[in-house]
Design a protein around this motif. Structure first.
Motif, short mmCIF file in Angstrom:
data_model
loop_
_atom_site.label_atom_id
_atom_site.label_comp_id
_atom_site.label_asym_id
_atom_site.label_seq_id
_atom_site.Cartn_x
_atom_site.Cartn_y
_atom_site.Cartn_z
N PHE A 140 8.10 -9.34 57.21
CA PHE A 140 9.18 -9.07 56.52
C PHE A 140 9.96 -7.65 56.57
N VAL A 141 11.00 -7.41 56.88
CA VAL A 141 11.69 -6.30 56.96
C VAL A 141 12.90 -6.20 55.72
N HIS A 142 13.19 -5.10 55.40
CA HIS A 142 14.48 -5.09 54.36
C HIS A 142 14.19 -5.98 53.11
N GLN A 143 13.10 -6.04 52.71
CA GLN A 143 12.74 -6.95 51.58
C GLN A 143 13.21 -6.45 50.24
N ARG A 144 13.76 -7.30 49.51
CA ARG A 144 14.12 -6.73 48.05
C ARG A 144 13.04 -6.25 47.25
N ALA A 145 12.94 -5.68 46.17
CA ALA A 145 12.01 -5.27 45.45
C ALA A 145 11.13 -6.24 44.70
N GLY A 146 11.90 -7.16 44.05
CA GLY A 146 11.28 -8.19 43.51
C GLY A 146 10.56 -9.34 44.30
N ASP A 147 10.96 -9.33 45.37
CA ASP A 147 10.27 -10.43 46.38
C ASP A 147 8.76 -10.53 46.37
N VAL A 148 8.01 -9.37 46.41
CA VAL A 148 6.83 -9.27 46.50
C VAL A 148 5.98 -10.23 45.06
N THR A 149 6.72 -9.70 44.18
CA THR A 149 6.37 -10.30 42.95
C THR A 149 6.40 -11.73 43.01
N LEU A 150 7.65 -12.29 43.32
CA LEU A 150 7.85 -13.70 43.49
C LEU A 150 6.83 -14.25 44.39
N ILE A 151 6.51 -13.75 45.59
CA ILE A 151 5.55 -14.23 46.44
C ILE A 151 4.13 -14.52 45.84
N GLN A 152 3.64 -13.34 45.12
CA GLN A 152 2.47 -13.00 44.18
C GLN A 152 2.48 -14.35 43.40
N ARG A 153 3.30 -14.56 42.73
CA ARG A 153 3.31 -15.68 41.59
C ARG A 153 3.29 -16.91 42.28
N TYR A 154 3.93 -17.40 43.34
CA TYR A 154 3.82 -18.53 44.19
C TYR A 154 2.42 -18.57 44.71
N ILE A 155 1.83 -17.55 45.12
CA ILE A 155 0.48 -17.75 45.74
C ILE A 155 -0.61 -18.07 44.60
N ILE A 156 -0.34 -17.31 43.58
CA ILE A 156 -1.29 -17.53 42.57
C ILE A 156 -1.24 -18.82 41.83
N ARG A 157 -0.19 -19.28 41.73
CA ARG A 157 0.30 -20.81 41.10
C ARG A 157 -0.35 -21.96 42.26
N VAL A 158 -0.10 -21.81 43.58
CA VAL A 158 -0.63 -22.68 44.46
C VAL A 158 -2.07 -22.73 44.34
N GLU A 159 -2.61 -21.49 44.24
CA GLU A 159 -4.18 -21.54 44.40
C GLU A 159 -4.84 -21.95 43.00
#
Length: 181
Positions: free
Chosen positions: A155-174
């Motif tokens: 990822f390049v030029h990523q928005r600030a909140g995107d990391v948090t969204l991805i972390q939430r998605y990963i935690i939920r799927v796991e």
């Protein structure tokens, strides 16, 4: 028989395995032969600790087959006059730092070093990740279409909140995966 004798004669045994693409290793001592419910088995002391070896900076989640994700982006086009078109490719895995995509359209072949511009990955019930993609790795360049192979992007030029969204998605799927086990 010879392997069993070597195992029992050794002072320590290094055990190496993999869990969710993360290498795990630990050492056990005091191997001895036992009978477990009528079946020959081995026992050893509980390890003092274990080591998790992850090559990547971020944990990667392989996308479950029953709940696919798609990444939409505009592939580069040689004809500057052609209208911009968007393609949607299945996501193979995702991390806070990047994504691997499956296949590619017939008129586009990803190459390491290629920048793909703005991409969007809708995460169910969480929102959309929007970032540029920089191709880092391409695997299986022989074919075309959805079975061509996969390519990994940072990822390049990523928005600030995107990391948090991805972390939430990963935690939920796991969590969902572990609840099913």
């Amino acid at each position: 028989a010879a392997l069993t004798e070597r195992l029992l004669a050794g002072a320590t045994l290094m055990c190496v395995t993999q869990l969710d693409h993360v290498r795990i290793q630990f050492e056990v001592r005091g191997m001895r032969r036992i009978d477990y419910e009528g079946i020959p088995a081995f026992t050893a002391t509980f390890p003092d600790g274990l080591t998790r070896l992850q090559r990547r900076e971020h944990y990667r989640l392989r996308i479950p087959r029953g709940r696919p994700l798609y990444c939409e982006f505009s592939p580069p086009c040689a004809d500057a006059e052609a209208p911009v078109r968007r393609v949607s490719l299945p996501v193979y895995d995702i991390s806070c730092g990047g994504v691997a995509l499956l296949g590619w359209p017939d008129d586009f072949v990803p190459r390491p070093g290629m920048e793909l511009g703005a991409a969007s990955i809708p995460l169910p019930d969480l929102g959309s990740v929007s970032a540029g993609l920089y191709v880092v790795h391409v695997e299986g360049t022989e074919g075309r279409g959805p079975t061509a192979g996969r390519f990994g992007c940072r990822f390049v030029h990523q928005r600030a909140g995107d990391v948090t969204l991805i972390q939430r998605y990963i935690i939920r799927v796991e969590r969902e995966r572990k609840a099913r086990e």
